[in-house]
Design a protein around this motif. Structure first.
Motif, PDB file in Angstrom:
ATOM      1  N   ALA A 107      -5.294  19.264  46.394  1.00  0.00           N
ATOM      2  CA  ALA A 107      -6.194  19.793  45.357  1.00  0.00           C
ATOM      3  C   ALA A 107      -7.646  19.463  45.674  1.00  0.00           C
ATOM      4  O   ALA A 107      -8.535  20.315  45.559  1.00  0.00           O
ATOM      5  CB  ALA A 107      -5.797  19.232  43.991  1.00  0.00           C
ATOM      6  N   ASN A 110      -8.785  21.531  48.670  1.00  0.00           N
ATOM      7  CA  ASN A 110      -9.041  22.920  48.298  1.00  0.00           C
ATOM      8  C   ASN A 110     -10.441  23.068  47.715  1.00  0.00           C
ATOM      9  O   ASN A 110     -11.155  24.034  48.008  1.00  0.00           O
ATOM     10  CB  ASN A 110      -7.992  23.382  47.284  1.00  0.00           C
ATOM     11  N   GLY A 111     -10.852  22.086  46.898  1.00  0.00           N
ATOM     12  CA  GLY A 111     -12.197  22.135  46.332  1.00  0.00           C
ATOM     13  C   GLY A 111     -13.277  21.993  47.386  1.00  0.00           C
ATOM     14  O   GLY A 111     -14.283  22.715  47.369  1.00  0.00           O
ATOM     15  N   THR A 114     -13.354  25.231  49.525  1.00  0.00           N
ATOM     16  CA  THR A 114     -13.957  26.361  48.800  1.00  0.00           C
ATOM     17  C   THR A 114     -15.478  26.241  48.771  1.00  0.00           C
ATOM     18  O   THR A 114     -16.198  27.229  48.982  1.00  0.00           O
ATOM     19  CB  THR A 114     -13.401  26.415  47.366  1.00  0.00           C
ATOM     20  N   GLN A 326      -9.960  19.871  41.896  1.00  0.00           N
ATOM     21  CA  GLN A 326     -10.636  20.893  42.698  1.00  0.00           C
ATOM     22  C   GLN A 326     -12.142  20.864  42.447  1.00  0.00           C
ATOM     23  O   GLN A 326     -12.941  20.966  43.387  1.00  0.00           O
ATOM     24  CB  GLN A 326     -10.072  22.279  42.397  1.00  0.00           C
ATOM     25  N   TRP A 330     -15.244  20.143  45.128  1.00  0.00           N
ATOM     26  CA  TRP A 330     -16.431  21.008  45.231  1.00  0.00           C
ATOM     27  C   TRP A 330     -17.704  20.181  45.051  1.00  0.00           C
ATOM     28  O   TRP A 330     -18.656  20.314  45.823  1.00  0.00           O
ATOM     29  CB  TRP A 330     -16.348  22.110  44.169  1.00  0.00           C
TER      30      TRP A 330
END
Length: 380
Positions: A107, A110-111, A114, A326, A330
């Motif tokens: 998780a 993925n952040g 992205t 996530q 980011w």
């Protein structure tokens, strides 16, 4: 009479004289310069945005761009990095456990990925077996191949921090205590999350609430224990020492510690609910309960912490404390890019604490009308 050459010798002669086909070669700046009728330096100034003392006219610039297109020229990333002093690549490093799939890491990753894609950055993933023992490997990662590094859950001590290079910016996600002075840290409000989850279970009627924490040397485990104890105290519930267990943050250890506890307390009162320090342990807990014939949530409720993909794919779905994993990944990428200088955003104060929330799901239900007893071991 002269004898003619044999067919074999003629064949060898023909083969020796035949030219080997040239292997394809990527076009260079020199090739582009020759094609456009300019110097390689002029071609570099246009294609690599390098400053030069000579003025390049619009016509010359157009010829260089057209020549590069005809030759399918592609800039050399390493060469551009030397010019701009950036690789446009951020690193991500984590300690990898071989026991099971780490939904928590996925998780966060993925952040980060992205955000890196959004800001046109590459991402390189590095893995460690042990934070404390692999500090030398961590230093070797900072050899110029990345512009900065995101560390997931680093646990080395403050003394080891002095071995980290000063030229590389770092951002940590859930760093252990003592690391804040050296690197930016992003975390969630873990103590509040544990408090609210324990209160949620109390609101469902549960009073005997077991808590399975992670390793006690980790600050995240300490905060979750503190939140659990604070909620019990706030509602006048005595905290029983037999209901506070310590394990590791993975499914295997979660299953093992619950299985052992059930075996050690056969015939005694079963807890009304089990609140685990993360989702992986909670999933292991549910497996152990099922192995002795206990039903979740009819006989006992189970809750976790993190709200990972695993929490949403089990049956029943796992009640959990949601960390915005996530979003945290980011944010880590954005702050790292700000520290590097790629983004002009102001770096906020550290630690940067993100909110949590309880996500009610089917694994946590009302307290049973009749208290359950820990099943006796089955005979083989």
């Amino acid at each position: 009479m002269r004898r003619g050459r044999s067919c074999a010798s003629v064949g060898r002669l023909t083969m020796s004289k035949a030219r080997k086909p040239k292997s394809p070669r990527a076009a260079t700046l020199a090739d582009v310069g020759r094609e456009a009728g300019v110097s390689a330096m002029a071609a570099s100034a246009v294609l690599n945005s390098v400053k030069t003392s000579s003025r390049i006219s619009a016509d010359t610039r157009t010829r260089i761009l057209e020549a590069a297109a005809r030759l399918q020229y592609r800039p050399n990333a390493a060469a551009r990095a030397l010019v701009h002093r950036r690789m446009n690549t951020i690193g991500l490093v984590a300690e990898v456990d071989e026991n099971d799939l780490n939904y928590y890491f996925l998780a966060l990753f993925n952040g980060v990925l992205t955000a890196a894609t959004h800001y046109e950055q590459n991402t390189t993933v590095f893995t460690l077996k042990n934070w404390g023992k692999d500090i030398a490997r961590l230093r070797s990662i900072c050899d110029g191949r990345i512009d900065g590094l995101i560390l997931i859950g680093p646990t080395f001590d403050a003394e080891q921090l002095s071995d980290l290079p000063n030229h590389t910016p770092f951002v940590a996600l859930h760093a252990n205590a003592g690391l804040e002075q050296r690197m930016f840290n992003i975390e969630s409000d873990e103590e509040l999350g544990a408090f609210r989850m324990t209160e949620h279970l109390i609101a469902l009627g549960h009073r005997r609430i077991m808590h399975i924490s992670g390793p006690t040397h980790m600050v995240g485990s300490q905060r979750r224990i503190a939140g659990y104890k604070r909620a019990l105290k706030a509602h006048g519930i005595k905290q029983e020492s037999r209901l506070l267990l310590h394990s590791h943050y993975d499914m295997l250890h979660g299953r093992e510690i619950v299985s052992q506890w059930l075996a050690d307390h056969a015939g005694e009162a079963l807890p009304h609910a089990v609140f685990c320090g993360n989702d992986a342990m909670a999933l292991g807990c549910m497996e152990a309960l099922a192995e002795v014939g206990l039903r979740v949530p009819d006989d006992i409720s189970v809750a976790g912490f993190d709200d990972t993909l695993g929490a949403r794919t089990t049956v029943p779905q796992l009640c959990s404390v949601r960390q915005p994993l996530q979003e945290m990944g980011w944010k880590a990428a954005e702050i790292l890019l700000a520290k590097i200088g790629t983004l002009k955003d102001e770096v906020p104060a550290s630690p940067f604490v993100m909110p949590v929330e309880v996500v009610p799901r089917g694994s946590a239900g009302p307290r049973p009308a009749v208290d359950r007893i820990v099943p006796m071991p089955r005979r083989s």
